[in-house]
Design an enzyme around this catalytic site. Sequence first.
Site, PDB file in Angstrom:
ATOM      1  N   HIS A  41       0.866  -1.187   0.000  1.00 55.95           N
ATOM      2  CA  HIS A  41       0.000   0.000   0.000  1.00 55.95           C
ATOM      3  C   HIS A  41       0.900   1.233   0.000  1.00 55.95           C
ATOM      4  CE1 HIS A  41       1.051   0.082   4.237  1.00 55.95           C
ATOM      5  NE2 HIS A  41       0.533  -1.123   4.407  1.00 55.95           N
ATOM      6  N   HIS A  44       3.967   1.374   2.359  1.00 54.85           N
ATOM      7  CA  HIS A  44       5.167   0.707   1.832  1.00 54.85           C
ATOM      8  C   HIS A  44       5.831   1.579   0.760  1.00 54.85           C
ATOM      9  CE1 HIS A  44       2.721  -3.020   2.991  1.00 54.85           C
ATOM     10  NE2 HIS A  44       3.822  -3.136   3.728  1.00 54.85           N
ATOM     11  N   GLN A  68       7.030 -15.450  12.706  1.00 54.26           N
ATOM     12  CA  GLN A  68       6.641 -14.317  13.554  1.00 54.26           C
ATOM     13  C   GLN A  68       5.147 -14.324  13.870  1.00 54.26           C
ATOM     14  OE1 GLN A  68       8.088 -11.533  10.441  1.00 54.26           O
ATOM     15  NE2 GLN A  68       6.294 -10.303  10.946  1.00 54.26           N
ATOM     16  N   GLN A 161       8.830  -2.439  16.767  1.00 49.82           N
ATOM     17  CA  GLN A 161       9.666  -3.233  15.851  1.00 49.82           C
ATOM     18  C   GLN A 161      10.921  -2.456  15.461  1.00 49.82           C
ATOM     19  OE1 GLN A 161       8.077  -5.804  12.545  1.00 49.82           O
ATOM     20  NE2 GLN A 161       8.530  -3.998  11.330  1.00 49.82           N
ATOM     21  N   VAL A 184       2.017   6.485   7.211  1.00 47.18           N
ATOM     22  CA  VAL A 184       1.125   7.020   6.176  1.00 47.18           C
ATOM     23  C   VAL A 184      -0.303   6.605   6.535  1.00 47.18           C
ATOM     24  CG1 VAL A 184       0.535   6.964   3.721  1.00 47.18           C
ATOM     25  CG2 VAL A 184       2.932   6.910   4.435  1.00 47.18           C
ATOM     26  N   SER A 193      -2.495  -0.298   6.426  1.00 44.40           N
ATOM     27  CA  SER A 193      -2.007  -1.606   6.847  1.00 44.40           C
ATOM     28  C   SER A 193      -2.521  -2.632   5.859  1.00 44.40           C
ATOM     29  CB  SER A 193      -2.546  -1.930   8.251  1.00 44.40           C
ATOM     30  OG  SER A 193      -2.421  -3.314   8.512  1.00 44.40           O
ATOM     31  N   SER A 194      -1.714  -3.641   5.577  1.00 47.95           N
ATOM     32  CA  SER A 194      -2.169  -4.708   4.682  1.00 47.95           C
ATOM     33  C   SER A 194      -3.435  -5.345   5.247  1.00 47.95           C
ATOM     34  CB  SER A 194      -1.079  -5.763   4.533  1.00 47.95           C
ATOM     35  OG  SER A 194       0.108  -5.158   4.068  1.00 47.95           O
TER      36      SER A 194
HETATM   37  P1  AMP Z   1       4.596  -5.136   6.670  1.00 46.46           P
HETATM   38  O1  AMP Z   1       4.462  -5.486   5.228  1.00 46.46           O
HETATM   39  O2  AMP Z   1       3.292  -4.835   7.335  1.00 46.46           O
HETATM   40  O3  AMP Z   1       5.454  -6.099   7.429  1.00 46.46           O
HETATM   41  O4  AMP Z   1       5.374  -3.759   6.701  1.00 46.46           O
HETATM   42  C1  AMP Z   1       6.592  -3.591   6.029  1.00 46.46           C
HETATM   43  C2  AMP Z   1       7.162  -2.260   6.432  1.00 46.46           C
HETATM   44  O5  AMP Z   1       6.253  -1.219   6.066  1.00 46.46           O
HETATM   45  C3  AMP Z   1       7.367  -2.142   7.948  1.00 46.46           C
HETATM   46  O6  AMP Z   1       8.585  -1.461   8.198  1.00 46.46           O
HETATM   47  C4  AMP Z   1       6.174  -1.338   8.379  1.00 46.46           C
HETATM   48  O7  AMP Z   1       6.386  -0.592   9.563  1.00 46.46           O
HETATM   49  C5  AMP Z   1       5.992  -0.413   7.185  1.00 46.46           C
HETATM   50  N1  AMP Z   1       4.625   0.116   7.157  1.00 46.46           N
HETATM   51  C6  AMP Z   1       3.477  -0.585   7.273  1.00 46.46           C
HETATM   52  N2  AMP Z   1       2.415   0.247   7.259  1.00 46.46           N
HETATM   53  C7  AMP Z   1       2.907   1.498   7.139  1.00 46.46           C
HETATM   54  C8  AMP Z   1       2.311   2.805   7.069  1.00 46.46           C
HETATM   55  N3  AMP Z   1       0.996   2.971   7.134  1.00 46.46           N
HETATM   56  N4  AMP Z   1       3.133   3.873   6.939  1.00 46.46           N
HETATM   57  C9  AMP Z   1       4.481   3.708   6.876  1.00 46.46           C
HETATM   58  N5  AMP Z   1       5.098   2.515   6.935  1.00 46.46           N
HETATM   59  C10 AMP Z   1       4.324   1.420   7.063  1.00 46.46           C
END
Ligand code: AMP
Length: 297
Positions: A41, A44, A68, A161, A184, A193-194
């Site tokens: 999204h 990312h 995890q 994290q 974001v 968030s995914s």
């Molecule tokens: P994930 O795919 O959820 O494991 O996230 C991959 C990376 O993207 C991690 O470093 C997350 O913290 C970051 N991330 C996820 N959501 C957001 C967001 N809304 N804004 C900025 N970074 C994000």
Amino acid sequence: MLLREMDSPQVFETIAGVRAAVGARSRGMSVGFVPTMGALHSGHASLMERARKGNDFVIASIFVNPTQFGPGEDFQTYPRDLAGDLAALGTAGVDAVFAPTVTEMYPTGAVSTAVAPGPLAETLEGAHRPGHFAGVATVCAQLFNIVQPDRVYLGEKDAQQVAVLRQMVADLHMPLEIVACPTVRDPDGLAMSSRNRRLSPEDRSAAEAIPAALFAARERVQEGEFSAQILVAHARQIIDQRPLVRLQYLEVVDPRTFQPVDRVAVGSLMVLAAIVSSVRLIDNMQVGQGVAFGDIG
Ligand code: AMP
């Protein structure tokens, strides 16, 4: 093995393949790395953009890491969209994508050697998801060893994290810098968030209480309220108005230790986890002024 060759990026599913690509193309070039679990999204994308600006070569990984996730968590139902992700990465200016299989990362099914991330990993997310940060730290150590980046880009949405991985990098003398990037949000304030893909329209509307509570807390601090107890009670009240949202934790914490504080101080974070129907969401907001979370080493 090269999965698909496009102008950009190249997609690799083997460690040998990605190592060769980074090694060949990065001689004398700086390498920025964005680890993700896919279902990409704009959050990312902001990390990729930041990596693009700061490095000669940018690599992203897409790997839903089973270690995890705890028993009963959403490993099976975690959103996966490799085709959509590769299309998005094609326009994100990423040079290479590492999308390994579980077998590639864990050829014997599990690792015998793991990272034990210490006290930072025991509170909040760590307390509610036992073993989660050990899984995160171990897979990140593996990925950092494979990619050997100069800089790793992480989102502040997962603030704990960031802290756990910064500690690991410092403790294990890994020659890389962790760059934390701002959260974001969608126009209604919900952090991207995914897992938001799994919210029904009704859930989605109820979930707006999460950012509303955090923004309200920040405003109250700006008005001069520093009592964590009062701020938490007020935020909790906003969330409790939406029965679909069940709080797991809501606290004001020190941004270095993630331990609760009584009064808001320099850099304090309000952090929370909530379950909306069956979807678990986390979010946080810096309520203490004086230092940006991303600058806390
Ligand atoms: P994930 O795919 O959820 O494991 O996230 C991959 C990376 O993207 C991690 O470093 C997350 O913290 C970051 N991330 C996820 N959501 C957001 C967001 N809304 N804004 C900025 N970074 C994000």
